[in-house]
Every structure is written in C-alpha cells, then in structure tokens.
Design an enzyme around this catalytic site. Structure first.
Site, PDB file in Angstrom:
ATOM      1  CG  ASP A  10      46.117  28.875 -78.000  1.00 33.67           C
ATOM      2  OD1 ASP A  10      45.387  28.460 -77.080  1.00 33.67           O
ATOM      3  OD2 ASP A  10      47.096  29.612 -77.785  1.00 33.67           O
ATOM      4  CB  SER A  11      43.283  32.049 -76.414  1.00 33.62           C
ATOM      5  OG  SER A  11      44.529  31.824 -75.774  1.00 33.62           O
ATOM      6  CB  CYS A  73      43.229  26.277 -76.454  1.00 34.19           C
ATOM      7  SG  CYS A  73      42.718  27.460 -75.201  1.00 34.19           S
ATOM      8  CD  GLU A 151      48.726  35.719 -76.497  1.00 32.37           C
ATOM      9  OE1 GLU A 151      48.372  36.558 -77.330  1.00 32.37           O
ATOM     10  OE2 GLU A 151      48.964  34.525 -76.805  1.00 32.37           O
ATOM     11  CB  CYS A 185      47.908  26.756 -70.306  1.00 31.62           C
ATOM     12  SG  CYS A 185      47.918  28.215 -71.372  1.00 31.62           S
ATOM     13  CG  HIS A 187      49.751  30.793 -74.048  1.00 32.13           C
ATOM     14  ND1 HIS A 187      48.587  30.321 -74.608  1.00 32.13           N
ATOM     15  CD2 HIS A 187      49.888  32.070 -74.500  1.00 32.13           C
ATOM     16  CE1 HIS A 187      48.039  31.273 -75.367  1.00 32.13           C
ATOM     17  NE2 HIS A 187      48.816  32.344 -75.314  1.00 32.13           N
TER      18      HIS A 187
HETATM   19  N1  DGL Z   1      46.660  28.522 -74.579  1.00 26.58           N
HETATM   20  C1  DGL Z   1      45.562  28.528 -73.717  1.00 26.58           C
HETATM   21  C2  DGL Z   1      45.315  27.244 -72.983  1.00 26.58           C
HETATM   22  O1  DGL Z   1      45.846  26.247 -73.377  1.00 26.58           O
HETATM   23  C3  DGL Z   1      44.797  29.696 -73.282  1.00 26.58           C
HETATM   24  C4  DGL Z   1      45.433  30.770 -72.550  1.00 26.58           C
HETATM   25  C5  DGL Z   1      44.462  31.906 -72.304  1.00 26.58           C
HETATM   26  O2  DGL Z   1      44.043  32.487 -73.289  1.00 26.58           O
HETATM   27  O3  DGL Z   1      44.144  32.200 -71.137  1.00 26.58           O
HETATM   28  O4  DGL Z   1      44.588  27.199 -72.033  1.00 26.58           O
END
Ligand code: DGL
Length: 270
Positions: A10-11, A73, A151, A185, A187
C-alpha cells in the site's frame, strides 16, 4: 503447498486492513508488507506515476520471494492497467473483490463509492459494479482528506477533526441514501467507526482491503498453494518513519509490530 510469503503493498498504513484479514483467515501464512509511507499519498498523483511506483514495490516484494501479491490500495489498483510489465506471481487488487461484495450486499442497488481523488477519477469501481449489476445507482465520492488523517495516526471517532472530515466528505453520499458504501481506499476502514456513526446502522460498509485478502486466500486455496505448518511470521517494510509505523501500525494491524518494522525504499527496484 507453498510456504513462501504473501506480499502486501500500500502507499502507507491502509493495506494493514488486508494484512489483518489475511492473518485472521490464514494465521500460518508468512506475510511481507510494504508501506510506501515516504511517498504517500498516492491518490493525488497521476495514474502513470502511481503505476511506476507500484511496479517498483511489486519488484521489491518479488525480491522477498513472495508467492502472491495483494495490491491493497485502491489507487494502485486503479493504475494497474498502466503497468509496463507482467509478473511471475498472481497480483490481486482491491477493486473487483470489493465491487463483488458490494453487489452481493446491496438490496436497493444504491451504492456509495469512496476512494482517493485518482481512484474516483479513474472510475474502476463504477466499471466493476456495472459489469455485475448494470442497474446499480452509484454515488462516487473522493475523500482524500481521510488518507492524511490515517497517515497521521488519527482515527478515533471522537476526534473533532475526524468527525469534521467525515461529515464534509460524506454529506453528498449520505444525501443519496445508499444502503452500501464501498470504502474503496484501504485507509478508510481504519476510520470505519466514525464513518459508520455518520452513515447510520442501515448502511453496510465494504472493507476493500479485507475483500482483497479473502480473494487471495481463495485463489491460493484453489491453486493448492497455501502454507503448511508455516511460520506465520510478519515482516513490515516502510519507506517512512519506522517508529511511527510500529506505533500506529500496531493498532491498525490488530497486533504488535514492535521489532518487525524495517526501513526500505522501493525506488529504483526493477
Ligand atoms: N490506501 C490507498 C488506497 O487504497 C492510497 C491512499 C493514498 O496514498 O492516497 O487508495
């Protein structure tokens, strides 16, 4: 049987939702996680940039000898069509598994779709849902501020900033009365207590990271590639701050990550 680890990327912290679900489903599997926290957020970049970074992270994971990769992600999954090469192991994204789960859950056909700016612009969730349920009424909504909060390790439902972000991002979706909301997402499930409180008890939340973990577990089972008597070891790499990853990530992963987090950069891996 295959005792090589499963790679998850993931990011940043979001993919820990997939790690948590994989651990619950298949506790013997060894997991290697890469959080590209140092280059997050991905959601405000172009698909080409995200594809290039995702390719580097997949290459980093392949060097750890993984047998499968979960692209945990939504943004990276949306950019997969821009990848410039193919890989020798199965690579599973979050979009199709989450779209399937949403279509199975909805009764009214009104489905909210949340994600980063790139994910919502790319429209891959909409495509996947319409291929299963052509008559679905979709309510797409970018919620990029959620990524920043997660984050920073801010996810508590009584945090006024969390509440304000949830209200301002989700008001248009709530007004459309969906009965199902894709947290597109990875997150976002980390904010699910605040999101559920705002959307109300009649809205089913779809955790995209967990859906991708279930899909990968099923693929491995079908391919007879599950671990047998595996170590269940977890190793995390982050391109960001290892101390923050250990602290915040332990809560997100649902298990202590102390001593399991290492710094690594995927930049230049190929
Ligand atoms: N967790 C991420 C996603 O599912 C990325 C969030 C990001 O870095 O902008 O899109």
């Amino acid at each position: 049987m295959d005792n090589r680890p499963i790679g998850i990327l993931d990011s940043g912290f979001g993919g820990l939702t997939a790690l948590r679900e994989m651990k619950r489903l298949l506790p013997d599997e060894e997991l290697v996680y890469f959080g590209d926290n140092g280059r997050a957020p991905y959601g405000v970049r172009t698909p080409q940039e995200v594809a290039a970074m995702t390719q580097e992270v997949i290459c980093f994971l392949l060097a750890q000898n993984v047998k499968a990769v979960i692209v945990a992600c939504g943004t990276a999954t949306s950019s997969l069509p821009y990848l410039r090469r193919t890989f020798p192991v199965p690579v599973t994204g979050v979009v199709v598994p989450a779209a399937r789960a949403a279509c199975a859950a909805t009764r009214s056909g009104r489905i909210g779709v949340t994600g980063t700016e790139l994910t919502i612009r790319a429209g891959k969730y909409n495509e996947a849902i319409r291929s299963i349920l052509p008559q679905a009424e979709l309510l797409p909504q970018p919620c990029q501020p959620f990524v920043t909060l997660v984050e920073q390790g801010r996810t508590e439902p009584d945090d006024p900033e969390v509440q304000a972000a949830v209200r301002s991002c989700l008001a248009p979706v709530r007004a459309g009365c969906p009965d199902t909301l894709i947290l597109g997402c990875t997150h976002f499930p980390l904010l699910s207590r605040a999101i559920a409180a705002y959307m109300g008890p009649d809205v089913t939340l779809i955790d995209s990271g967990a859906c991708a973990a279930r899909e990968t577990a099923e693929q491995l089972r079908r391919a007879d590639a599950l671990a047998s008597g595996g170590s269940g070891r977890i190793t995390c790499y982050t391109s960001g701050d290892t101390a923050l990853f250990e602290r915040a990530g332990s809560g997100f992963a649902g298990q202590a990550l102390q001593g399991l987090v290492h710094y690594a950069s995927a930049a230049g891996c190929h």
